[in-house]
Enzyme design. Structure first.
Site, PDB file in Angstrom:
ATOM      1  N   SER A   1      10.692  25.202   3.262  1.00  0.00           N
ATOM      2  CA  SER A   1      10.186  23.894   2.839  1.00  0.00           C
ATOM      3  C   SER A   1      10.811  23.499   1.515  1.00  0.00           C
ATOM      4  O   SER A   1      11.232  24.361   0.734  1.00  0.00           O
ATOM      5  CB  SER A   1       8.657  23.971   2.679  1.00  0.00           C
TER       6      SER A   1
ATOM      7  N   TYR B   1       1.050  27.793  -1.077  1.00  0.00           N
ATOM      8  CA  TYR B   1       2.083  27.403  -0.114  1.00  0.00           C
ATOM      9  C   TYR B   1       3.468  27.445  -0.765  1.00  0.00           C
ATOM     10  O   TYR B   1       4.419  28.005  -0.191  1.00  0.00           O
ATOM     11  CB  TYR B   1       1.789  26.002   0.422  1.00  0.00           C
TER      12      TYR B   1
ATOM     13  N   LYS C   1       6.712  29.950   0.352  1.00  0.00           N
ATOM     14  CA  LYS C   1       8.009  29.430   0.784  1.00  0.00           C
ATOM     15  C   LYS C   1       9.126  29.825  -0.187  1.00  0.00           C
ATOM     16  O   LYS C   1      10.272  30.045   0.230  1.00  0.00           O
ATOM     17  CB  LYS C   1       7.935  27.912   0.936  1.00  0.00           C
TER      18      LYS C   1
END
Length: 244
Positions: A136, A149, A153
């Site tokens: 991402s 998150y 990533k």
């Protein structure tokens, strides 16, 4: 025009293939001639792939032992797309142990584990395998309420590089695709609020979110022989977000 059969004779495993990017990637690979195994933890999502010629496998990748057992039976795999992920958004000061553990279990540990299993059998078979990890833009840019998150990533990007370094001598390529917001069904729901969407789009030079096909096309490129000299890269599919 002749149909694209560029992946004929190859077997592909796509995780998180019940919906969104994973489902679209599985269908695209199948359409290009690959024999595809679509993995999801939700049986109901896999049912939508019935009749497509795609084999389905239901397992929760957060469960180490269940993953080991399931993948020991999938047979030879030439192409791996690690797409399965969870996104639990919480302000940094409110992040829970449950959110932290679940996010790292699925977004990082599962990629580590699945890739180990598949890479070992690629090496045993002596094939020039390819692995694509779905990362991402959040791996490289701090986003509000995305502490966990973003961390998963960012770690995934570095895992991709180390995998490329260590698996390269075995002729296995490893890359990641790093999208911006993608207009999956979930993406449309999560970014339906005009003010929220406008704030993000204003930071994207192309002034739009990614469509699912934008990401799938990049995945197919990195899986294909057209990228035969490309390994260890993080490919942004972000409309320029990371340069703004």
């Amino acid at each position: 025009m002749e149909p694209d059969r560029s992946f004929s004779g190859r077997r592909a495993l796509v995780t998180g293939a019940g919906k969104g990017i994973g489902r679209a990637a599985a269908l695209a690979l199948s359409g290009a001639g690959a024999q595809v195994i679509a993995l999801s933890r939700t049986q109901a999502d896999l049912q939508s792939l019935e009749g497509t010629g795609i084999e389905t496998l239901c397992v929760d990748l957060g469960d180490w032992d269940a993953t080991e057992a399931a993948l020991s039976k999938v047979g030879a795999i030439d192409l791996l797309v690690n797409n399965a992920a969870v996104s639990v958004l919480q302000p940094f000061l409110e992040v829970t142990k449950e959110a932290f553990d679940r996010s790292f279990d699925v977004n990082l540990r599962a990629v580590f584990h699945v890739s180990q299993i598949i890479a070992r059998q690629m090496i045993a078979r002596g094939v020039q395998g390819v692995i694509v990890n779905i990362s991402s833009q959040a791996s490289q840019r701090a986003l509000q309420d995305h502490a966990v998150y973003c961390s998963t990533k960012s770690a995934l990007d570095m895992l991709t590089k180390v995998m490329a370094l260590e698996l390269g001598p075995h002729k296995i390529r490893v890359n990641s695709v790093n999208p911006t917001v993608v207009m999956t069904d979930m993406g449309r729901i999560n970014w339906s609020e005009p003010q929220k969407a406008a704030a993000m789009i204003s930071r994207i030079p192309l002034r739009k979110f990614a469509e699912v096909d934008d990401v799938v096309n990049s995945i197919l490129f990195l899986l294909s022989d057209k990228s035969a000299m490309t390994t260890g890269v993080s490919l942004p599919v972000d409309g320029g977000f990371l340069v703004s």
